[in-house]
Motif scaffolding. Structure first.
Motif, mmCIF file in Angstrom:
data_model
loop_
_atom_site.group_PDB
_atom_site.id
_atom_site.type_symbol
_atom_site.label_atom_id
_atom_site.label_comp_id
_atom_site.label_asym_id
_atom_site.label_seq_id
_atom_site.Cartn_x
_atom_site.Cartn_y
_atom_site.Cartn_z
ATOM 1 N N ASP A 3 45.668 46.515 31.167
ATOM 2 C CA ASP A 3 44.247 46.362 31.493
ATOM 3 C C ASP A 3 43.589 47.693 31.835
ATOM 4 O O ASP A 3 42.425 47.732 32.239
ATOM 5 N N TRP B 277 52.425 41.508 36.933
ATOM 6 C CA TRP B 277 51.028 41.476 37.323
ATOM 7 C C TRP B 277 50.435 40.207 36.704
ATOM 8 O O TRP B 277 50.322 40.104 35.468
ATOM 9 N N ASP C 56 47.630 36.852 36.381
ATOM 10 C CA ASP C 56 46.174 36.701 36.365
ATOM 11 C C ASP C 56 45.657 35.737 37.423
ATOM 12 O O ASP C 56 44.460 35.461 37.473
ATOM 13 N N ARG C 57 46.538 35.188 38.226
ATOM 14 C CA ARG C 57 46.107 34.309 39.310
ATOM 15 C C ARG C 57 47.014 34.514 40.512
ATOM 16 O O ARG C 57 48.125 35.046 40.392
ATOM 17 N N THR D 39 41.080 41.595 40.362
ATOM 18 C CA THR D 39 41.346 40.753 39.194
ATOM 19 C C THR D 39 41.474 39.274 39.529
ATOM 20 O O THR D 39 41.470 38.436 38.627
ATOM 21 N N GLY E 297 44.199 38.160 40.697
ATOM 22 C CA GLY E 297 45.588 37.873 40.382
ATOM 23 C C GLY E 297 46.533 38.168 41.532
ATOM 24 O O GLY E 297 46.144 38.152 42.709
ATOM 25 N N GLU F 63 49.078 33.706 33.472
ATOM 26 C CA GLU F 63 49.247 34.636 32.357
ATOM 27 C C GLU F 63 49.760 35.972 32.911
ATOM 28 O O GLU F 63 49.329 36.413 33.975
ATOM 29 N N VAL G 2 49.578 39.620 32.937
ATOM 30 C CA VAL G 2 48.735 40.744 32.521
ATOM 31 C C VAL G 2 49.596 41.898 32.040
ATOM 32 O O VAL G 2 49.307 42.547 31.037
#
Length: 500
Positions: free
Chosen positions: A61, A321, A323-324, A362, A364, A402, A404
């Motif tokens: 990212d 890393w 995403d939530r 993010t 995450g 997901e 990252v």
């Protein structure tokens, strides 16, 4: 900057090469530089800290973050390591305490050290009383006499008594409950990145003394608020610079040669320099390799001892890393057992500022997984996937997350303390008084282990050189070198007499 209180500067600026920039090398370099010794610190990696180091990496990212070799608990019995860190952080504000050391077994059993008393012997008794893994029938089945030596651990006596027994066999001999063994004592053996069948029982017993019967700090520990370089090692590098030490990272030493005049020629990066003394502060493999290339160091017996050093099985650190976020009630650190190769889970954004900033930006989370003593026969990609699958089993909410980005770090450079291996481990002093050794693989007669052994032997190595030059060395602190409770010492002595 003046030396620390009690230090006296060396006349004539003695010179020393410290080879290895991990905790042991940094401790040795610090103690020497504070006393006016002209120090050159060589480190082959581009960063300091050794196995507690870190380096930058860029995520998919676009974020630049710090990767490391994984979680380290800075226990409060690490007096000498904490003393080293106080050079740049007197209040240890860069560390923060985690509230518990929770343990989870795949069968649902949980243990915790949060409410265990910290005063010996109530610390050990309290853990037994509070732990759900100790049932009444298990306690009745235990054999107390073989366990009594645990009540009065002394160094080096514990090695003479238990080094020829594996941690697994020792726990079998005393009838230690299997469930409690997986949750409690495997914490100690896995800390050495070794299977309990390979680990010397003496090392496990020493850990029991350090955390339960030899100190009042228990298993409470701290972690750095920032990644290791920013929190710990960059400030210490600046401190060494102010004491006119030269820190050479990304600098590999190829050869060390003693000279007829009693000096040492150190060759690295195509240049050779002469020093009055050398500190070898390397991991087991690095020490073996450098000594093998430097065929005039030490004598035959010492060289053979170094050649016998072994490394523990490989270990895996996987950092994700996501995403939530994980559920808010998840602890910052969780020890696990029975979940395949998964040994612990860390939610880094619960305490580390860099991870917390990424998670806040993010939405995450940053989750780290450890597999100690991994099976070298299983393909690494398979073990990496299995580790993530076990995370989903322990923290089911991560199944829908997901990834990252991910980093898998495989390493095989931790020392192995095998059954019967104590006699072959090198000591701080060598046959040449100008050559000393430091690190967590080094044998010492003080009750220390892991990172604290690295820091302690680093200071001991510096002290051995300072003594030659008539300079006051670093004062060392440890837990008591024997059991603290007289009645328990008498019980242990009675068991020893019975055994003989």
């Amino acid at each position: 900057m003046p030396a620390r209180p009690g230090a006296r500067h060396a006349a004539g600026r003695h010179t020393a090469a410290v080879i290895g920039g991990g905790i042991a090398g940094l401790a040795a370099a610090t103690a020497l530089a504070e006393r006016g010794v002209q120090v050159t610190l060589y480190e082959r990696e581009p960063y300091l800290g050794g196995r507690a180091g870190g380096w930058p990496t860029r995520l998919r990212d676009g974020s630049t973050v710090t990767m490391s070799r994984g979680f380290h608990a800075f226990f409060r019995q690490y007096y000498n390591l904490r003393g080293l860190l106080r050079r740049t952080d007197p209040a240890l504000a860069a560390l923060t305490g985690l509230p518990d050391y929770p343990l989870l077994h795949a069968d649902g059993l949980r243990d915790s050290f949060r409410h265990v008393p910290r005063t010996p012997p109530w610390s050990a008794l309290g853990f037994v009383a509070l732990s759900p893994t100790f049932r009444l029938r298990d306690l009745r089945a235990m054999k107390p006499a073989p366990a009594l030596p645990l009540l009065d651990i002394r160094v080096p006596d514990v090695y003479h008594r238990l080094d020829d027994t594996s941690a697994y066999d020792f726990l079998e001999a005393i009838g230690f409950p299997a469930q409690a063994r997986h949750l409690a004592f495997e914490v100690f053996s896995r800390s050495f990145f070794a299977d309990p069948r390979q680990l010397s029982a003496a090392e496990m017993a020493l850990m029991f003394h350090i955390y339960f019967l030899g100190s009042a700090e228990g298993l409470l520990f701290d972690v750095p608020r920032s990644p290791y370089p920013a929190a710990l090692w960059q400030p210490l590098a600046s401190y060494l610079d102010r004491h006119r030490a030269e820190v050479r990272t990304a600098s590999t030493v190829e050869h060390v040669e003693p000279t007829p005049a009693g000096l040492f020629e150190v060759t690295g990066d195509g240049t050779t320099r002469r020093y009055d003394a050398v500190v070898l502060a390397l991991d087991a493999a690095g020490l073996r390799s450098l000594v093998a290339r430097s065929d005039r160091l030490g004598d035959r017996t010492w060289r053979e001892r170094v050649a016998h050093l072994r490394s523990a099985p490989p270990f895996l650190v996987t950092r994700l890393w996501l995403d939530r976020s994980v559920d808010p009630d998840r602890p910052g650190f969780l020890g696990t057992s029975g979940f395949g190769g998964l040994d612990n889970i860390s939610v880094l954004n619960r305490w580390e500022d860099e991870a917390a900033r990424w998670a806040a930006r993010t939405g995450g989370s940053v989750v780290e997984l450890h597999a100690y003593a991994a099976d070298a026969r299983v393909p690494r990609t398979v073990q990496e996937q299995q580790l993530i699958q076990q995370l989903h089993r322990v923290y089911p909410e991560t199944r829908e997350a997901e990834v990252v980005d991910v980093r898998h770090e495989w390493r095989e450079d931790c020392p192995l303390f095998p059954v019967g291996g104590y006699a072959d481990r090198p000591t701080v002093r060598t046959p040449d008084p100008g050559l000393v050794v430091a690190g967590d693989v080094v044998r010492t007669d003080l009750p220390v282990a892991l990172m604290e052994r690295a820091a302690t032997t680093g200071f001991q190595a510096a002290n051995a050189l300072l003594e030659r030059w008539g300079l006051h060395g670093q004062t060392l602190w440890t837990v008591p070198d024997r059991g603290r409770v007289p009645v328990l010492r008498k019980a242990a002595a009675w068991a020893g007499h019975r055994a003989t």
